[in-house]
Motif scaffolding. Structure first.
Motif, PDB file in Angstrom:
ATOM      1  N   GLY A  33      -5.477   8.469 -17.712  1.00 57.25           N
ATOM      2  CA  GLY A  33      -5.721   7.211 -17.019  1.00 57.25           C
ATOM      3  C   GLY A  33      -5.612   7.311 -15.519  1.00 57.25           C
ATOM      4  N   GLY A  34      -5.128   8.449 -15.024  1.00 59.58           N
ATOM      5  CA  GLY A  34      -5.072   8.643 -13.586  1.00 59.58           C
ATOM      6  C   GLY A  34      -3.687   8.862 -13.018  1.00 59.58           C
ATOM      7  N   ALA A  62       3.460  14.017  -6.036  1.00 57.68           N
ATOM      8  CA  ALA A  62       2.441  12.980  -6.146  1.00 57.68           C
ATOM      9  C   ALA A  62       1.916  12.573  -4.771  1.00 57.68           C
ATOM     10  CB  ALA A  62       3.008  11.764  -6.871  1.00 57.68           C
ATOM     11  N   ALA A  63       2.805  12.493  -3.795  1.00 53.36           N
ATOM     12  CA  ALA A  63       2.425  12.037  -2.460  1.00 53.36           C
ATOM     13  C   ALA A  63       1.379  12.942  -1.812  1.00 53.36           C
ATOM     14  CB  ALA A  63       3.655  11.937  -1.565  1.00 53.36           C
ATOM     15  N   ASP A 110       0.832  -1.209   0.000  1.00 53.74           N
ATOM     16  CA  ASP A 110       0.000   0.000   0.000  1.00 53.74           C
ATOM     17  C   ASP A 110       0.870   1.263   0.000  1.00 53.74           C
ATOM     18  OD1 ASP A 110      -2.305   1.570   0.043  1.00 53.74           O
ATOM     19  OD2 ASP A 110      -2.390   1.596   2.234  1.00 53.74           O
ATOM     20  N   PRO A 111       1.735   1.426  -1.009  1.00 54.35           N
ATOM     21  CA  PRO A 111       2.664   2.562  -1.016  1.00 54.35           C
ATOM     22  C   PRO A 111       1.956   3.877  -1.310  1.00 54.35           C
ATOM     23  CG  PRO A 111       2.765   1.433  -3.104  1.00 54.35           C
ATOM     24  CD  PRO A 111       1.859   0.604  -2.223  1.00 54.35           C
ATOM     25  N   GLY A 130     -10.686   3.107  -7.579  1.00 56.22           N
ATOM     26  CA  GLY A 130     -11.304   4.241  -6.905  1.00 56.22           C
ATOM     27  C   GLY A 130     -10.602   4.679  -5.633  1.00 56.22           C
ATOM     28  N   THR A 131      -9.504   4.031  -5.283  1.00 56.64           N
ATOM     29  CA  THR A 131      -8.776   4.413  -4.080  1.00 56.64           C
ATOM     30  C   THR A 131      -7.767   5.509  -4.398  1.00 56.64           C
ATOM     31  OG1 THR A 131      -7.142   2.667  -4.452  1.00 56.64           O
ATOM     32  CG2 THR A 131      -9.032   2.136  -3.050  1.00 56.64           C
ATOM     33  N   GLU A 132      -7.362   6.253  -3.387  1.00 58.22           N
ATOM     34  CA  GLU A 132      -6.452   7.376  -3.600  1.00 58.22           C
ATOM     35  C   GLU A 132      -4.987   6.941  -3.669  1.00 58.22           C
ATOM     36  OE1 GLU A 132      -7.014  10.474  -0.794  1.00 58.22           O
ATOM     37  OE2 GLU A 132      -9.040  10.954  -1.458  1.00 58.22           O
TER      38      GLU A 132
END
Length: 219
Positions: free
Chosen positions: A98-99, A120-121, A48-49, A74-76
């Motif tokens: 694409g996200g 990004a984090a 889960d990085p 759908g998760t962040e």
């Protein structure tokens, strides 16, 4: 808390280089590096990085397919940054639509790689300056036909200088050096501009600069 990162690239030299660059930062931890897209998905499930660095061309599943699959959940997390030798426009559009949160070329500087991971984090995005400038320059004539949004408050002279530098592909450090100000001052100016424009990130600020003519000095 350190930013946790998974690296996915089929070239061992690239993975090793990225790991060395990122782990030299006290706030970043590389939890695993893998060789293909399927292994990337497995690593994401196990760790889960916060951020996933993805090559585009990899065995089994390419980076764009991995991006689509993770975005579909759908998760962040994780935020995805594509890092590749290929800067084809179709790849850039596919990755960002694409996200993905960022798109870098492998010849980007170590500072740019670190900045992309940190951006990004926190949910921001960063695209290689060369790619950003080319795409925005191409899109500007079309976008300019639409009504360009006005900032909630006029930009100050210094904010205008910072935005013009940003739109021309300069990093925060390069802007600070060019304008003889501190890095924190550049970040403050960009934060103020982001608020005034109601922009989500620096890419939207750069797009506005090209659409409004600020980037070329001909508003």
């Amino acid at each position: 808390m350190a930013i946790t990162v998974v690296i996915a690239d089929d070239q061992e030299m690239v993975r090793t280089g990225f790991r060395m660059i990122l782990e030299s930062q006290s706030d970043i931890e590389v939890v695993e590096d893998v060789v293909d897209g399927e292994a990337a998905l497995d690593a994401v499930r196990r760790h889960d990085p916060d951020v996933l660095l993805l090559d585009i061309r990899m065995p089994k599943l390419d980076g764009l397919e991995v991006t689509r699959r993770l975005s579909a959940t759908g998760t962040e997390r994780p935020r995805i940054v594509i890092v590749t030798t290929f800067d084809l426009d179709e790849y850039v559009h596919s990755a960002l639509h694409g996200g993905a949160s960022g798109f870098l070329l492998k010849d980007a500087s170590p500072a740019m790689l670190v900045e992309a991971v940190r951006a990004a984090a926190v949910g921001d995005s960063l695209v290689s300056p060369a790619i950003t400038v080319r795409l925005l320059r191409e899109m500007a004539p079309i976008a300019a036909r639409r009504q360009v949004r006005e900032p909630a408050e006029p930009l100050t002279d210094r904010e205008t200088e910072v935005v013009r530098c940003l739109a021309r592909g300069m990093t925060n450090a390069e802007i600070a050096s060019a304008l003889f100000v501190s890095l924190s001052t550049v970040k403050t100016h960009l934060a103020n501009v982001q608020t005034k424009l109601d922009a989500r990130n620096r890419v939207e600020i750069a797009a506005w600069a090209w659409e409004s003519g600020l980037a070329t000095g001909t508003p």
